[in-house]
Design an enzyme around this catalytic site. Structure first.
Site, PDB file in Angstrom:
ATOM      1  N   CYS A  89       0.772  -1.176   0.158  1.00  0.00           N
ATOM      2  CA  CYS A  89       0.057   0.051   0.104  1.00  0.00           C
ATOM      3  C   CYS A  89       0.987   1.175   0.100  1.00  0.00           C
ATOM      4  CB  CYS A  89      -0.815  -0.039   1.289  1.00  0.00           C
ATOM      5  SG  CYS A  89      -1.699   1.641   1.418  1.00  0.00           S
ATOM      6  N   TYR A 133     -10.409  30.442  -0.819  1.00  0.00           N
ATOM      7  CA  TYR A 133     -10.515  28.882  -0.930  1.00  0.00           C
ATOM      8  C   TYR A 133     -11.449  28.439   0.384  1.00  0.00           C
ATOM      9  CZ  TYR A 133      -6.507  30.210  -3.747  1.00  0.00           C
ATOM     10  OH  TYR A 133      -5.678  30.751  -4.605  1.00  0.00           O
ATOM     11  N   CYS A 176      -0.894  22.588   3.002  1.00  0.00           N
ATOM     12  CA  CYS A 176      -0.605  21.227   3.099  1.00  0.00           C
ATOM     13  C   CYS A 176       0.658  20.766   2.345  1.00  0.00           C
ATOM     14  CB  CYS A 176      -1.808  20.447   2.733  1.00  0.00           C
ATOM     15  SG  CYS A 176      -2.303  20.714   1.152  1.00  0.00           S
TER      16      CYS A 176
END
Length: 435
Positions: free
Chosen positions: A88, A277, A392
């Site tokens: 993963c 945003y 981020c």
């Protein structure tokens, strides 16, 4: 892309001494003068790395550490059996002790600000309440569905679906949906959502993002408080969000970021604020309560669904104005391509009449690509006394910070948060003020 670079080919295994951590969940090593980006390794280790990909016109290669010959004292056994080379691709740092995870993320933020913004900043990544061991925190998980209709998670940099029993970082509510144990014929993905209020929801996603018509909204509860020069404040509010809409995936993240943003702005009654945003109105709500009826908040968001939710979420604050528009369009600046270039053709951009010509405070929470230089220069032209930038991606933050400093602002403070444990992702809240 070829399958061979000078000296190495995909599938080759080489011994390398691992160097510093880099942005993106890997560390940098060198083999016969060539740059090797190694995943599942730690600085200072000696590893055997298997080449998985050649990139940049063979200027560098990507590789997985398949054997650790000399281990770092910060190495630990991954708690998830699906974490590791060829498995993963969701968690980059499960092999790293939790305190060291945050130190590595701090190193990345520090390096990006130094290299891209020319700033030397001390960075400490703070934990977010609610994940003592880094597991069981993720309240929103998008599963991929393979051709047989079974759900799993994708391999790193691949469309191949890895069938798993359950995701170790998924919250109890998400795990309880048993997405990986059910069949999803005709679906390409499944969004699993465990909101703060109400029952968890599993949303099958068909071709081209189609979803069932009866997908319910979910409700997220935020209780945040902050201290500041103005005495501080508190936000306690429910937010309606589309099940597939954007919301922070860590249960403690929204309240943490609101507190961090507001503490550094010291918003005063009667001021004008701009929330760019703005999503479903998280920061707009805190700003609206702070400026009060004598003030104004303009909230700009491109997504129609999010703007409609914001209108409902903020209906009790009539001095908050949600505006549906791309931020660059609202400022009247040319759109840029995905590579950051201005297009050669297109209509002449016109500034929205809803956009103020001045603002006392501005909050930006752009997507991972950042706000971009045109938008950032427009923000500076508003003459705000304080700007809060929620990021981020540390590289995008560094680039936009450089533009703001060139426009007459300085970085007053920076806080970084471990809102994505076990992964390389880190969230930053930066405050900038006029120089």
């Amino acid at each position: 892309m070829t399958d061979r670079a000078p000296g190495v080919a995909v599938g080759d295994e080489v011994e390398v001494v691992v160097g510093a951590v880099a942005h993106g969940g890997h560390c940098v090593a060198r083999y016969e003068g060539q740059v090797v980006f190694v995943r599942h390794a730690l600085p200072g280790e000696l590893v055997r790395a298997r080449v998985t990909e050649l990139g940049g016109g063979s200027r560098f290669v990507r590789a997985d550490a398949v054997e650790v010959l000399t281990a770092s004292p910060d190495r630990t056994t991954p708690p998830c059996p699906w974490s590791g080379p060829g498995r993963c691709g969701g968690c980059d740092l499960q092999h790293v002790a939790r305190p060291r995870q945050r130190e590595l993320k701090a190193d990345v933020v520090r390096e990006q600000l130094a290299r891209l913004a020319g700033l030397e900043v001390a960075v400490v990544v703070e934990p977010v309440t609610g994940d003592a061991d880094g597991l069981g925190w993720r309240t929103r998980v998008e599963y991929a569905v393979d051709a047989s209709g079974r759900a799993g998670l994708r391999r790193h940099r691949s469309h191949e679906v890895v069938r798993i029993d359950h995701c170790r970082i998924a919250s109890e509510g998400v795990a309880g949906l048993d997405v990986t144990r059910r069949e999803w014929p005709g679906s390409e993905a499944v969004d699993a959502v465990a909101p703060a209020t109400g029952a968890p929801v599993a949303v099958p996603v068909g071709p081209r993002g189609s979803v069932p018509e009866d997908v319910p909204d979910v409700v997220e509860r935020v209780e945040a408080s902050w201290a500041g020069a103005d005495g501080g404040g508190r936000l306690a509010r429910d937010f309606g969000v589309a099940a597939r809409g954007f919301w922070q995936v860590h249960p403690g993240a929204a309240a943490t970021f609101v507190g961090a943003v507001m503490a550094g702005l010291d918003v005063r009654p009667g001021e004008r604020a701009l929330d760019l945003y703005s999503g479903v109105g998280l920061f707009s709500a805190a700003l609206g309560e702070a400026v009060g009826p004598a003030g104004q908040v303009v909230a700009v968001e491109a997504d129609r669904d999010a703007t409609e939710h914001a209108e409902r979420n903020l209906a009790d604050l009539p001095w908050v104005l949600p505006v549906r528009a791309r931020v660059d369009d609202a400022f009247g600046v040319p759109r840029r391509t995905s590579r950051g270039r201005r297009p050669h053709r297109g209509r002449r951009p016109v500034r929205s009449p809803m956009m103020p010509t001045r603002a006392d405070v501005v909050v930006l929470d752009p997507p991972r690509t950042g706000a971009g230089p045109d938008v950032v220069r427009e923000v500076a032209a508003l003459g705000p006394r304080a700007v809060a930038y929620v990021a981020c991606d540390p590289a995008a933050l560094a680039r936009d910070t450089r533009t703001l400093t060139e426009a007459g602002y300085r970085l007053a403070s920076l806080r970084a948060f471990d809102a994505f444990p076990m992964t390389h992702h880190v969230e930053c809240v930066a405050h900038l003020v006029p120089s």
